[in-house]
Design a protein around this motif. Structure first.
Motif, PDB file in Angstrom:
ATOM      1  N   SER A 177      44.637  43.338  54.356  1.00 57.95           N
ATOM      2  CA  SER A 177      45.088  42.631  54.378  1.00 57.95           C
ATOM      3  C   SER A 177      44.452  41.742  53.297  1.00 57.95           C
ATOM      4  O   SER A 177      45.369  40.913  52.715  1.00 57.95           O
ATOM      5  N   VAL A 178      43.663  41.570  52.732  1.00 55.66           N
ATOM      6  CA  VAL A 178      42.866  40.734  52.033  1.00 55.66           C
ATOM      7  C   VAL A 178      42.084  41.389  50.955  1.00 55.66           C
ATOM      8  O   VAL A 178      40.678  41.890  51.363  1.00 55.66           O
TER       9      VAL A 178
ATOM     10  N   PRO B   5      43.544  34.259  56.109  1.00 49.48           N
ATOM     11  CA  PRO B   5      44.830  34.627  55.808  1.00 49.48           C
ATOM     12  C   PRO B   5      45.104  35.838  55.068  1.00 49.48           C
ATOM     13  O   PRO B   5      44.526  35.488  53.562  1.00 49.48           O
ATOM     14  N   LYS B   6      46.186  36.657  54.864  1.00 47.35           N
ATOM     15  CA  LYS B   6      46.492  37.312  54.267  1.00 47.35           C
ATOM     16  C   LYS B   6      46.514  36.981  52.988  1.00 47.35           C
ATOM     17  O   LYS B   6      46.468  37.447  51.555  1.00 47.35           O
ATOM     18  N   ASN B   7      47.814  35.903  52.431  1.00 47.54           N
ATOM     19  CA  ASN B   7      47.449  35.153  51.600  1.00 47.54           C
ATOM     20  C   ASN B   7      46.694  33.795  51.270  1.00 47.54           C
ATOM     21  O   ASN B   7      47.278  33.050  50.666  1.00 47.54           O
ATOM     22  N   SER B   8      45.171  34.135  51.021  1.00 46.23           N
ATOM     23  CA  SER B   8      44.044  32.519  50.959  1.00 46.23           C
ATOM     24  C   SER B   8      44.475  32.638  49.838  1.00 46.23           C
ATOM     25  O   SER B   8      43.900  33.875  48.929  1.00 46.23           O
ATOM     26  N   VAL B   9      44.793  31.445  49.137  1.00 47.27           N
ATOM     27  CA  VAL B   9      44.746  31.419  47.255  1.00 47.27           C
ATOM     28  C   VAL B   9      42.690  32.158  47.794  1.00 47.27           C
ATOM     29  O   VAL B   9      41.952  31.295  47.918  1.00 47.27           O
ATOM     30  N   SER B  10      42.465  32.679  46.280  1.00 45.39           N
ATOM     31  CA  SER B  10      41.224  32.592  45.887  1.00 45.39           C
ATOM     32  C   SER B  10      40.668  32.084  44.533  1.00 45.39           C
ATOM     33  O   SER B  10      41.360  31.848  44.322  1.00 45.39           O
ATOM     34  N   THR B  11      39.354  31.982  44.103  1.00 46.13           N
ATOM     35  CA  THR B  11      38.842  31.412  43.247  1.00 46.13           C
ATOM     36  C   THR B  11      37.739  32.350  43.069  1.00 46.13           C
ATOM     37  O   THR B  11      37.062  31.842  43.898  1.00 46.13           O
ATOM     38  N   PHE B  12      37.997  32.807  41.774  1.00 47.00           N
ATOM     39  CA  PHE B  12      36.237  33.012  41.386  1.00 47.00           C
ATOM     40  C   PHE B  12      35.995  32.619  40.040  1.00 47.00           C
ATOM     41  O   PHE B  12      36.440  31.834  39.282  1.00 47.00           O
TER      42      PHE B  12
END
Length: 407
Positions: free
Chosen positions: A165-166, A231-238
């Protein structure tokens, strides 16, 4: 007596007047920051033509100088849903400017043909997409693409990709043209039997797979750094070579591109709903966390990974934020991004999904546009573990003409 002819004198005077006009033109008085922001808002082909205007413009647009220019979010990709339409889902791009037509094609029609396509993440001008194959709708490939230049790279799937999912993207054009894809494989997808599943942590991440475009291969890292589920739609930050995601246990998961260094960072304060995770965003060389306690919006800055120390940068009550004009948004809004170079917080709220920006310096809320009721903002349950909100993917134009192993 001068030896020059009247014609030569006239040509010389004309050249001086032209030079004077150019020197005093309004465009010549623009700073590099303003000019770069203007150029970033035009289509890629037009930008290439802009290189011919002058040496200054050419240098601003070139990839080497692009790294020194401030990044500007020009808009957001997002999905809409209408059960009475076929297909029910549609992908959109909204401009932050007043331009009527999108700056990029939200259909991503330049990508190879596939049964269906989902955007999974965006990072510094690139998109990570999941392309389900026409020949076998149950299998897929990942595609990393640049919507600005319409270049793309296929990334082979793992044995678990169709169940994962992620998956997230890591890319920093200031460091390299290469990128990393992170695939978080939960215990069920990994093949752990049902009676051995962790009942206290639904969807616990068991293994991390990391793809390097430089190596052209996946590597696998067993997760041994505490229990967490994403969570599937967790906001990510690189940010600074580290991927950050909010998880369901009130902390931020951070991991480097080698999978060797991990951090579980407690969030500064719990959001209003215990199972509602705030967003984490990079801005002005710092890492920010946005959350709401039901009465106010708070923006925090991470000071130290090891101690998990946060400093409160800004807070504003909902009454001050929305005032009477948007008072109905208090219980129906979401922070979707923070500008990478300015103190602007982007918010979507209300029945018509109004896109707004909030300036933390001036404390002013600015209406941008209504995205429409098809843009589903309401929280939806993610299987037994919490809630998810439909993602918005910020787009920062990347004018680099090279992408590792591109098509």
């Amino acid at each position: 007596m001068s030896s020059s002819s009247p014609r030569t004198a006239m040509a010389r005077d004309s050249k001086k007047k032209k030079k004077k006009r150019l020197k005093g033109s309004p465009v010549s008085k623009l700073t590099d920051d303003i000019l770069a922001d203007i150029i970033s808002r035009v289509p890629y082909k037009s930008t290439c033509c802009c290189k011919c205007v002058s040496t200054r413009w050419r240098d601003l647009i070139s990839y080497q100088c692009r790294n020194k220019m401030p990044q500007s979010i020009v808009g957001f990709f997002y999905e809409g849903y209408n059960e009475f339409r076929s297909p029910k889902k549609a992908r959109y791009f909204t401009n932050l400017s007043r331009q009527r037509y999108p700056l990029v094609d939200p259909s991503l029609s330049f990508l190879p043909n596939c049964e269906s396509l989902d955007i999974l993440d965006s990072c510094n001008g690139l998109l990570l997409c999941r392309c389900w194959k026409v020949t076998d709708p149950k299998t897929l490939d990942y595609v990393v693409c640049n919507p600005t230049t319409q270049k793309w790279v296929a990334v082979p799937a793992t044995d678990w990709s169709s169940m994962v999912s992620v998956a997230r993207l890591g890319f920093d054009p200031a460091v390299s043209s290469h990128f990393h894809v992170f695939e978080f494989i939960d215990e069920e997808s990994w093949g752990i039997s049902e009676d051995e599943l962790d009942g206290d942590c639904c969807g616990r991440i068991e293994t991390l797979a990391i793809y390097s475009s430089k190596a052209g291969a996946w590597k696998y890292q067993t997760v041994e750094h505490g229990r967490f589920s994403i969570p599937k739609n967790s906001v990510s930050t690189f940010f600074n070579g580290i991927l950050h995601l909010a998880n369901l246990f009130e902390c931020i998961v951070a991991v480097d591109v080698e999978g060797a260094n991990w951090w579980l960072i407690d969030v500064p304060e719990l959001p209003y709903y215990a199972d509602c995770i705030g967003g984490i965003f990079p801005s002005q060389g710092r890492l920010y966390f946005a959350d709401s306690d039901g009465s106010k919006l708070s923006i925090w800055v991470l000071e130290d990974y090891v101690t998990g120390k946060w400093t409160l940068k800004h807070n504003v009550s909902h009454l001050q934020l929305f005032r009477t004009k948007y008072s109905s948004y208090v219980n129906n809004y979401e922070v979707i991004s923070i500008h990478p170079e300015h103190s602007l917080v982007f918010i979507v709220g209300g029945v018509e999904k109004t896109l707004m920006s909030y300036d933390m310096d001036s404390r002013k809320l600015c209406f941008i546009r209504q995205l429409g009721s098809e843009c589903k903002l309401e929280w939806q349950w993610w299987p037994e573990c919490g809630k998810k909100a439909p993602p918005f993917y910020p787009h920062v134009p990347l004018f680099s003409e090279s992408l590792a192993d591109e098509h």
